[in-house]
Enzyme design. Structure first.
Site, mmCIF file in Angstrom:
data_model
loop_
_atom_site.group_PDB
_atom_site.id
_atom_site.type_symbol
_atom_site.label_atom_id
_atom_site.label_comp_id
_atom_site.label_asym_id
_atom_site.label_seq_id
_atom_site.Cartn_x
_atom_site.Cartn_y
_atom_site.Cartn_z
ATOM 1 N N CYS A 134 -11.685 -13.842 -7.713
ATOM 2 C CA CYS A 134 -12.741 -13.502 -7.121
ATOM 3 C C CYS A 134 -13.928 -13.939 -8.051
ATOM 4 O O CYS A 134 -15.119 -14.067 -7.656
ATOM 5 C CB CYS A 134 -12.600 -11.690 -6.920
ATOM 6 N N HIS A 182 -19.562 -9.025 -6.072
ATOM 7 C CA HIS A 182 -18.749 -9.704 -5.296
ATOM 8 C C HIS A 182 -17.986 -8.374 -4.322
ATOM 9 O O HIS A 182 -17.815 -7.464 -4.476
ATOM 10 C CB HIS A 182 -17.077 -10.051 -6.019
ATOM 11 N N ASN A 224 -13.514 -9.368 2.678
ATOM 12 C CA ASN A 224 -13.168 -10.229 0.651
ATOM 13 C C ASN A 224 -12.862 -11.534 1.428
ATOM 14 O O ASN A 224 -12.059 -12.280 1.450
ATOM 15 C CB ASN A 224 -12.726 -9.642 0.695
HETATM 16 O O1 UT7 Z 1 -11.066 -9.059 -4.327
HETATM 17 C C1 UT7 Z 1 -10.953 -8.087 -5.361
HETATM 18 C C2 UT7 Z 1 -9.463 -7.881 -5.803
HETATM 19 N N1 UT7 Z 1 -9.573 -6.866 -4.996
HETATM 20 C C3 UT7 Z 1 -9.630 -5.258 -5.042
HETATM 21 O O2 UT7 Z 1 -10.385 -4.930 -5.404
HETATM 22 C C4 UT7 Z 1 -9.034 -4.152 -3.281
HETATM 23 C C5 UT7 Z 1 -9.245 -3.329 -4.318
HETATM 24 N N2 UT7 Z 1 -8.283 -2.031 -3.549
HETATM 25 C C6 UT7 Z 1 -8.834 -1.804 -2.283
HETATM 26 O O3 UT7 Z 1 -9.692 -2.129 -1.548
HETATM 27 C C7 UT7 Z 1 -7.614 -0.282 -1.459
HETATM 28 O O4 UT7 Z 1 -7.042 0.168 -2.064
HETATM 29 C C8 UT7 Z 1 -7.265 -1.346 -0.453
HETATM 30 C C9 UT7 Z 1 -8.432 -1.830 0.670
HETATM 31 C C10 UT7 Z 1 -6.830 -2.389 -0.679
HETATM 32 C C11 UT7 Z 1 -6.284 -0.014 0.358
HETATM 33 O O5 UT7 Z 1 -7.142 0.820 0.341
HETATM 34 P P1 UT7 Z 1 -6.788 2.775 -0.351
HETATM 35 O O6 UT7 Z 1 -7.330 3.672 0.758
HETATM 36 O O7 UT7 Z 1 -6.106 2.480 -1.650
HETATM 37 O O8 UT7 Z 1 -4.933 2.166 0.525
HETATM 38 P P2 UT7 Z 1 -3.569 2.892 -0.356
HETATM 39 O O9 UT7 Z 1 -3.417 1.135 -0.228
HETATM 40 O O10 UT7 Z 1 -3.736 3.802 -0.317
HETATM 41 O O11 UT7 Z 1 -2.893 2.990 1.800
HETATM 42 C C12 UT7 Z 1 -3.325 4.803 2.359
HETATM 43 C C13 UT7 Z 1 -2.178 4.276 3.817
HETATM 44 C C14 UT7 Z 1 -1.026 4.082 3.308
HETATM 45 O O12 UT7 Z 1 0.184 5.310 4.025
HETATM 46 P P3 UT7 Z 1 0.198 6.373 3.541
HETATM 47 O O13 UT7 Z 1 1.860 5.270 2.841
HETATM 48 O O14 UT7 Z 1 -0.229 7.120 3.274
HETATM 49 O O15 UT7 Z 1 1.303 6.566 4.851
HETATM 50 C C15 UT7 Z 1 -0.869 2.487 3.836
HETATM 51 O O16 UT7 Z 1 0.533 2.161 4.320
HETATM 52 O O17 UT7 Z 1 -2.972 3.219 4.422
HETATM 53 C C16 UT7 Z 1 -1.434 3.019 4.986
HETATM 54 N N3 UT7 Z 1 -2.505 0.903 4.977
HETATM 55 C C17 UT7 Z 1 -2.592 0.824 6.434
HETATM 56 N N4 UT7 Z 1 -3.569 1.783 7.720
HETATM 57 C C18 UT7 Z 1 -3.825 0.965 8.311
HETATM 58 C C19 UT7 Z 1 -2.462 -0.034 4.291
HETATM 59 N N5 UT7 Z 1 -3.005 -0.862 4.761
HETATM 60 C C20 UT7 Z 1 -3.380 -0.299 6.186
HETATM 61 C C21 UT7 Z 1 -3.520 -1.059 7.372
HETATM 62 N N6 UT7 Z 1 -3.826 -0.284 8.600
HETATM 63 N N7 UT7 Z 1 -4.427 -2.591 7.148
#
Ligand code: UT7
Length: 326
Positions: free
Chosen positions: A113, A253, A283
Protein backbone atom coordinates in the site's frame (compact mmCIF):
# COMPACT_ATOMS: atom_id res chain seq x y z
CA UNK A 1 18.84 23.07 -8.34
CA UNK A 2 16.33 21.03 -10.34
CA UNK A 3 12.84 20.74 -8.83
CA UNK A 4 10.59 17.69 -9.21
CA UNK A 5 6.89 18.28 -9.74
CA UNK A 6 3.77 16.21 -10.11
CA UNK A 7 2.78 17.46 -13.54
CA UNK A 8 -0.22 15.31 -14.37
CA UNK A 9 -2.50 12.73 -12.82
CA UNK A 10 -4.80 10.02 -14.16
CA UNK A 11 -6.93 7.23 -12.71
CA UNK A 12 -8.96 4.23 -13.79
CA UNK A 13 -11.43 1.94 -12.08
CA UNK A 14 -13.17 -1.04 -13.64
CA UNK A 15 -16.85 -0.65 -14.48
CA UNK A 16 -18.33 -3.36 -12.26
CA UNK A 17 -19.35 -2.19 -8.79
CA UNK A 18 -19.82 -4.73 -6.01
CA UNK A 19 -21.78 -3.55 -2.96
CA UNK A 20 -21.77 -4.90 0.58
CA UNK A 21 -25.22 -6.35 -0.18
CA UNK A 22 -23.60 -8.37 -3.00
CA UNK A 23 -21.11 -9.82 -0.48
CA UNK A 24 -23.98 -10.63 1.91
CA UNK A 25 -25.40 -12.95 -0.77
CA UNK A 26 -22.27 -15.12 -0.97
CA UNK A 27 -20.58 -14.75 2.42
CA UNK A 28 -21.39 -14.79 6.16
CA UNK A 29 -21.12 -11.00 6.51
CA UNK A 30 -23.36 -7.95 6.81
CA UNK A 31 -23.44 -4.45 5.36
CA UNK A 32 -23.62 -3.20 8.95
CA UNK A 33 -20.40 -5.00 10.00
CA UNK A 34 -18.46 -3.80 6.95
CA UNK A 35 -19.63 -0.17 7.23
CA UNK A 36 -19.13 0.08 10.99
CA UNK A 37 -15.71 -1.61 11.07
CA UNK A 38 -14.25 -0.14 7.88
CA UNK A 39 -16.40 2.59 6.30
CA UNK A 40 -16.57 0.63 3.02
CA UNK A 41 -19.90 0.47 1.14
CA UNK A 42 -18.81 -0.70 -2.30
CA UNK A 43 -15.75 -1.46 -4.41
CA UNK A 44 -14.90 -1.90 -8.10
CA UNK A 45 -14.09 -5.36 -9.47
CA UNK A 46 -12.14 -5.97 -12.68
CA UNK A 47 -13.69 -7.75 -15.66
CA UNK A 48 -12.49 -11.36 -16.18
CA UNK A 49 -10.37 -10.44 -19.21
CA UNK A 50 -8.70 -7.43 -17.57
CA UNK A 51 -5.27 -7.67 -15.93
CA UNK A 52 -3.42 -5.26 -13.66
CA UNK A 53 -1.29 -3.84 -16.48
CA UNK A 54 -4.45 -2.96 -18.47
CA UNK A 55 -5.77 -0.88 -15.59
CA UNK A 56 -2.36 0.74 -15.07
CA UNK A 57 -2.15 1.55 -18.80
CA UNK A 58 -5.51 3.37 -18.76
CA UNK A 59 -4.47 5.45 -15.73
CA UNK A 60 -1.02 6.14 -17.22
CA UNK A 61 -2.46 7.37 -20.54
CA UNK A 62 -4.76 9.75 -18.67
CA UNK A 63 -1.84 11.03 -16.57
CA UNK A 64 0.24 11.64 -19.71
CA UNK A 65 -2.66 13.49 -21.32
CA UNK A 66 -3.18 15.56 -18.16
CA UNK A 67 0.54 16.41 -18.09
CA UNK A 68 0.60 17.19 -21.82
CA UNK A 69 3.44 14.76 -22.51
CA UNK A 70 3.81 12.08 -25.18
CA UNK A 71 5.56 8.68 -25.25
CA UNK A 72 8.81 10.28 -26.41
CA UNK A 73 8.87 12.53 -23.35
CA UNK A 74 8.71 9.66 -20.81
CA UNK A 75 12.17 8.54 -19.61
CA UNK A 76 11.23 5.86 -17.05
CA UNK A 77 8.18 3.79 -16.09
CA UNK A 78 7.67 2.63 -12.49
CA UNK A 79 4.75 0.46 -11.45
CA UNK A 80 3.87 -0.03 -7.79
CA UNK A 81 1.77 -3.14 -7.30
CA UNK A 82 1.12 -5.99 -4.92
CA UNK A 83 -1.06 -7.76 -7.48
CA UNK A 84 1.19 -8.15 -10.53
CA UNK A 85 0.15 -9.70 -13.86
CA UNK A 86 2.87 -12.32 -13.32
CA UNK A 87 5.75 -12.88 -10.88
CA UNK A 88 8.04 -12.51 -13.89
CA UNK A 89 8.33 -10.22 -15.76
CA UNK A 90 7.30 -7.11 -13.91
CA UNK A 91 3.92 -5.46 -14.46
CA UNK A 92 5.83 -2.36 -15.62
CA UNK A 93 7.31 -4.48 -18.42
CA UNK A 94 3.86 -5.78 -19.42
CA UNK A 95 2.56 -2.22 -19.41
CA UNK A 96 5.47 -0.75 -21.37
CA UNK A 97 4.54 -1.87 -24.93
CA UNK A 98 0.87 -1.02 -24.26
CA UNK A 99 2.06 2.53 -23.63
CA UNK A 100 4.46 2.65 -26.58
CA UNK A 101 7.46 2.97 -24.26
CA UNK A 102 9.54 0.09 -25.66
CA UNK A 103 13.22 0.46 -24.83
CA UNK A 104 12.60 2.80 -21.90
CA UNK A 105 13.58 1.50 -18.43
CA UNK A 106 10.66 -0.07 -16.57
CA UNK A 107 10.47 -1.77 -13.17
CA UNK A 108 8.06 -2.61 -10.37
CA UNK A 109 8.12 -1.48 -6.78
CA UNK A 110 6.95 -4.01 -4.22
CA UNK A 111 5.94 -1.94 -1.21
CA UNK A 112 2.24 -2.91 -1.05
CA UNK A 113 0.00 0.00 0.00
CA UNK A 114 3.01 2.33 0.34
CA UNK A 115 3.98 1.65 -3.27
CA UNK A 116 2.71 4.89 -4.77
CA UNK A 117 4.57 7.10 -2.27
CA UNK A 118 7.68 4.92 -2.67
CA UNK A 119 7.35 5.26 -6.46
CA UNK A 120 6.93 9.04 -6.42
CA UNK A 121 9.93 9.27 -4.10
CA UNK A 122 12.12 7.24 -6.47
CA UNK A 123 10.92 9.40 -9.39
CA UNK A 124 11.68 12.52 -7.36
CA UNK A 125 15.31 11.40 -6.94
CA UNK A 126 15.80 10.63 -10.66
CA UNK A 127 14.36 14.02 -11.65
CA UNK A 128 16.25 16.03 -9.02
CA UNK A 129 19.53 14.33 -9.97
CA UNK A 130 19.02 15.51 -13.55
CA UNK A 131 19.08 11.97 -14.98
CA UNK A 132 15.47 12.01 -16.20
CA UNK A 133 12.97 14.74 -17.07
CA UNK A 134 9.70 12.79 -16.96
CA UNK A 135 9.01 9.69 -14.89
CA UNK A 136 5.69 7.90 -15.13
CA UNK A 137 4.65 6.39 -11.77
CA UNK A 138 1.71 4.00 -11.72
CA UNK A 139 -0.06 2.38 -8.77
CA UNK A 140 -2.19 -0.47 -10.12
CA UNK A 141 -3.95 -3.15 -8.12
CA UNK A 142 -6.30 -6.03 -8.86
CA UNK A 143 -6.66 -7.20 -5.28
CA UNK A 144 -10.01 -8.92 -5.74
CA UNK A 145 -8.14 -11.55 -7.76
CA UNK A 146 -5.52 -12.07 -5.04
CA UNK A 147 -7.85 -12.81 -2.12
CA UNK A 148 -9.86 -15.85 -1.12
CA UNK A 149 -13.52 -15.00 -1.74
CA UNK A 150 -14.36 -17.35 1.14
CA UNK A 151 -12.18 -15.48 3.67
CA UNK A 152 -14.43 -12.78 5.08
CA UNK A 153 -11.64 -11.33 7.22
CA UNK A 154 -10.09 -9.78 4.10
CA UNK A 155 -12.08 -10.19 0.87
CA UNK A 156 -14.71 -7.56 1.71
CA UNK A 157 -12.02 -4.96 2.35
CA UNK A 158 -10.32 -4.81 -1.03
CA UNK A 159 -11.06 -3.30 -4.43
CA UNK A 160 -9.48 -2.85 -7.87
CA UNK A 161 -8.20 0.35 -9.48
CA UNK A 162 -5.22 2.30 -10.74
CA UNK A 163 -3.73 5.77 -10.52
CA UNK A 164 -0.75 7.35 -12.22
CA UNK A 165 1.32 10.51 -12.07
CA UNK A 166 3.95 12.11 -14.27
CA UNK A 167 6.81 13.40 -12.13
CA UNK A 168 8.65 16.03 -14.10
CA UNK A 169 11.34 18.69 -14.00
CA UNK A 170 8.84 20.99 -15.78
CA UNK A 171 5.35 22.25 -14.97
CA UNK A 172 3.27 24.64 -12.91
CA UNK A 173 3.01 23.81 -9.22
CA UNK A 174 2.94 20.26 -7.85
CA UNK A 175 6.37 20.74 -6.26
CA UNK A 176 7.55 17.76 -4.20
CA UNK A 177 8.86 19.25 -0.96
CA UNK A 178 10.15 16.07 0.64
CA UNK A 179 9.43 12.51 1.67
CA UNK A 180 10.32 9.81 4.20
CA UNK A 181 10.23 6.05 3.62
CA UNK A 182 10.31 3.25 6.20
CA UNK A 183 10.01 -0.54 6.35
CA UNK A 184 10.22 -3.25 9.02
CA UNK A 185 10.38 -6.78 7.65
CA UNK A 186 10.13 -8.38 11.09
CA UNK A 187 6.37 -7.84 10.73
CA UNK A 188 6.23 -9.43 7.26
CA UNK A 189 3.78 -12.14 8.28
CA UNK A 190 1.10 -9.68 9.36
CA UNK A 191 0.13 -9.26 5.71
CA UNK A 192 1.51 -11.72 3.20
CA UNK A 193 1.00 -14.47 0.65
CA UNK A 194 2.48 -17.63 2.20
CA UNK A 195 2.85 -19.77 -0.95
CA UNK A 196 3.89 -19.28 -4.55
CA UNK A 197 7.44 -18.00 -4.02
CA UNK A 198 10.72 -19.77 -3.17
CA UNK A 199 9.75 -20.10 0.48
CA UNK A 200 6.81 -22.36 -0.35
CA UNK A 201 6.68 -23.18 -4.05
CA UNK A 202 3.21 -23.92 -5.39
CA UNK A 203 2.02 -27.53 -5.06
CA UNK A 204 -1.39 -29.17 -5.07
CA UNK A 205 -1.28 -29.02 -1.27
CA UNK A 206 -0.59 -25.27 -1.10
CA UNK A 207 -3.49 -24.69 -3.47
CA UNK A 208 -5.81 -26.97 -1.47
CA UNK A 209 -4.83 -25.18 1.74
CA UNK A 210 -5.49 -21.85 -0.03
CA UNK A 211 -2.00 -20.59 0.86
CA UNK A 212 -1.56 -18.59 -2.34
CA UNK A 213 -4.03 -15.94 -1.18
CA UNK A 214 -3.45 -12.81 0.88
CA UNK A 215 -3.42 -13.52 4.62
CA UNK A 216 -3.81 -10.64 7.06
CA UNK A 217 -3.76 -10.16 10.83
CA UNK A 218 -5.87 -7.02 10.63
CA UNK A 219 -6.20 -6.31 14.30
CA UNK A 220 -2.43 -6.15 14.89
CA UNK A 221 -1.92 -4.09 11.74
CA UNK A 222 -4.51 -1.56 12.81
CA UNK A 223 -2.57 -0.31 15.84
CA UNK A 224 0.79 -0.19 14.04
CA UNK A 225 -0.81 1.64 11.09
CA UNK A 226 -2.01 4.61 13.12
CA UNK A 227 1.25 5.03 15.04
CA UNK A 228 3.61 4.60 12.10
CA UNK A 229 1.70 6.98 9.82
CA UNK A 230 1.60 9.62 12.57
CA UNK A 231 5.31 9.12 13.35
CA UNK A 232 6.51 9.33 9.73
CA UNK A 233 4.43 12.49 9.20
CA UNK A 234 5.97 14.14 12.26
CA UNK A 235 9.45 13.12 11.09
CA UNK A 236 8.83 14.62 7.64
CA UNK A 237 7.31 17.83 9.01
CA UNK A 238 10.28 18.27 11.32
CA UNK A 239 12.71 17.69 8.44
CA UNK A 240 10.93 20.37 6.39
CA UNK A 241 10.63 22.72 9.40
CA UNK A 242 6.85 22.71 8.93
CA UNK A 243 4.05 22.57 11.47
CA UNK A 244 1.04 20.27 11.05
CA UNK A 245 -0.99 23.51 10.74
CA UNK A 246 0.72 24.05 7.38
CA UNK A 247 -0.90 20.92 5.94
CA UNK A 248 -3.99 21.91 3.95
CA UNK A 249 -5.00 18.39 2.93
CA UNK A 250 -4.17 14.88 4.04
CA UNK A 251 -4.51 12.32 1.27
CA UNK A 252 -3.93 9.04 3.10
CA UNK A 253 -3.89 5.42 2.04
CA UNK A 254 -7.48 4.23 2.42
CA UNK A 255 -7.41 1.03 4.50
CA UNK A 256 -10.06 1.74 7.13
CA UNK A 257 -11.97 4.93 7.97
CA UNK A 258 -11.34 4.30 11.68
CA UNK A 259 -7.57 4.29 11.06
CA UNK A 260 -7.93 7.65 9.29
CA UNK A 261 -10.02 9.15 12.11
CA UNK A 262 -7.39 8.09 14.66
CA UNK A 263 -4.61 9.47 12.44
CA UNK A 264 -6.33 12.86 12.02
CA UNK A 265 -6.69 13.09 15.79
CA UNK A 266 -3.02 12.27 16.41
CA UNK A 267 -1.88 14.79 13.79
CA UNK A 268 -4.39 17.40 15.04
CA UNK A 269 -5.67 17.87 11.50
CA UNK A 270 -9.41 18.68 11.19
CA UNK A 271 -11.39 15.73 9.80
CA UNK A 272 -12.77 17.92 6.94
CA UNK A 273 -9.17 18.23 5.69
CA UNK A 274 -8.73 14.48 5.27
CA UNK A 275 -9.64 13.19 1.80
CA UNK A 276 -11.64 9.99 2.26
CA UNK A 277 -13.28 7.94 -0.50
CA UNK A 278 -12.93 4.44 0.94
CA UNK A 279 -16.72 4.07 1.00
CA UNK A 280 -16.78 3.75 -2.82
CA UNK A 281 -13.50 1.95 -3.55
CA UNK A 282 -12.50 -0.13 -0.53
CA UNK A 283 -8.79 -0.63 0.01
CA UNK A 284 -7.04 -0.41 -3.38
CA UNK A 285 -3.49 -0.55 -1.95
CA UNK A 286 -1.00 1.33 -4.18
CA UNK A 287 -3.88 2.89 -6.16
CA UNK A 288 -5.71 4.40 -3.19
CA UNK A 289 -3.74 7.65 -2.80
CA UNK A 290 -3.92 8.69 -6.49
CA UNK A 291 -7.64 7.75 -6.59
CA UNK A 292 -8.37 9.97 -3.58
CA UNK A 293 -6.06 12.76 -4.78
CA UNK A 294 -7.62 12.86 -8.24
CA UNK A 295 -11.10 13.10 -6.76
CA UNK A 296 -10.20 16.03 -4.48
CA UNK A 297 -8.55 17.83 -7.40
CA UNK A 298 -11.56 17.41 -9.64
CA UNK A 299 -14.17 18.53 -7.11
CA UNK A 300 -12.00 21.63 -6.49
CA UNK A 301 -11.28 20.92 -2.85
CA UNK A 302 -7.53 21.10 -3.49
CA UNK A 303 -6.36 24.44 -4.87
CA UNK A 304 -3.05 25.60 -6.34
CA UNK A 305 -0.58 26.41 -3.54
CA UNK A 306 -2.15 24.00 -1.01
CA UNK A 307 0.23 21.73 0.90
CA UNK A 308 -0.81 18.11 0.53
CA UNK A 309 0.38 15.26 2.70
CA UNK A 310 0.37 11.77 1.19
CA UNK A 311 0.77 9.19 3.95
CA UNK A 312 0.60 5.43 3.66
CA UNK A 313 1.01 2.14 5.41
CA UNK A 314 0.98 -1.46 4.22
CA UNK A 315 2.40 -4.95 3.91
CA UNK A 316 6.11 -5.37 4.44
CA UNK A 317 5.57 -3.64 6.69
CA UNK A 318 6.15 -0.39 4.85
CA UNK A 319 5.11 3.15 5.66
CA UNK A 320 5.87 6.52 4.11
CA UNK A 321 4.94 10.18 3.81
CA UNK A 322 5.43 12.84 1.15
CA UNK A 323 4.43 16.50 0.93
CA UNK A 324 3.54 18.30 -2.28
CA UNK A 325 2.94 22.02 -2.69
CA UNK A 326 0.18 21.93 -5.27
O1 UT7 B 1 -3.88 -1.69 3.68
C1 UT7 B 1 -2.99 -1.69 4.75
C2 UT7 B 1 -3.01 -2.91 5.57
N1 UT7 B 1 -4.30 -3.20 6.15
C3 UT7 B 1 -4.75 -2.60 7.26
O2 UT7 B 1 -4.13 -1.69 7.76
C4 UT7 B 1 -6.00 -3.16 7.89
C5 UT7 B 1 -6.03 -2.85 9.34
N2 UT7 B 1 -7.06 -3.55 10.05
C6 UT7 B 1 -8.39 -3.30 9.95
O3 UT7 B 1 -8.80 -2.45 9.19
C7 UT7 B 1 -9.34 -4.03 10.88
O4 UT7 B 1 -8.59 -4.73 11.84
C8 UT7 B 1 -10.29 -5.01 10.14
C9 UT7 B 1 -11.32 -4.24 9.34
C10 UT7 B 1 -9.48 -5.92 9.22
C11 UT7 B 1 -11.05 -5.88 11.14
O5 UT7 B 1 -11.74 -5.07 12.07
P1 UT7 B 1 -11.62 -5.38 13.63
O6 UT7 B 1 -12.50 -4.39 14.30
O7 UT7 B 1 -10.17 -5.37 13.98
O8 UT7 B 1 -12.28 -6.82 13.73
P2 UT7 B 1 -11.64 -8.18 14.25
O9 UT7 B 1 -10.64 -8.70 13.27
O10 UT7 B 1 -11.22 -8.00 15.67
O11 UT7 B 1 -12.91 -9.13 14.20
C12 UT7 B 1 -14.02 -8.89 15.06
C13 UT7 B 1 -15.10 -9.91 14.75
C14 UT7 B 1 -14.59 -11.36 14.77
O12 UT7 B 1 -15.60 -12.15 15.36
P3 UT7 B 1 -15.48 -12.62 16.90
O13 UT7 B 1 -14.22 -13.42 16.97
O14 UT7 B 1 -15.42 -11.35 17.70
O15 UT7 B 1 -16.73 -13.40 17.10
C15 UT7 B 1 -14.49 -11.72 13.31
O16 UT7 B 1 -14.67 -13.08 13.06
O17 UT7 B 1 -15.63 -9.69 13.45
C16 UT7 B 1 -15.64 -10.94 12.72
N3 UT7 B 1 -15.47 -10.65 11.31
C17 UT7 B 1 -16.53 -10.41 10.48
N4 UT7 B 1 -17.84 -10.39 10.68
C18 UT7 B 1 -18.64 -10.11 9.64
C19 UT7 B 1 -14.33 -10.54 10.59
N5 UT7 B 1 -14.62 -10.24 9.31
C20 UT7 B 1 -15.96 -10.15 9.22
C21 UT7 B 1 -16.84 -9.85 8.16
N6 UT7 B 1 -18.17 -9.86 8.42
N7 UT7 B 1 -16.42 -9.59 6.90
Amino acid sequence: MIEAKIRGLGTYVPERVMTNADWEKILDTTDEWIVQRTGIRERHVAAPKEVTSDMGTHAARRAMEDAGVSEEDIDLLICATASPDTLLPSTACWMQPKLGLEGKPAFDISAACSGFVYGITVADQFVKSGQYNNVLVVGAEMLTRMVDWQDRSICVLLGDGAGAAVVSSQGEGGRILGSRLHADGTYGELLWIPAGGTRMPPTLETVEKRLHYYTMRGNELFKIAVKSMADVTKELLEGLAMDSGAIDWVVPHQANVRILQALAKRLRVPWERVVVNIERYGNTSAASIPLAFDEALHDDRIKRGDNILFVSFGGGLTWSALIVEW
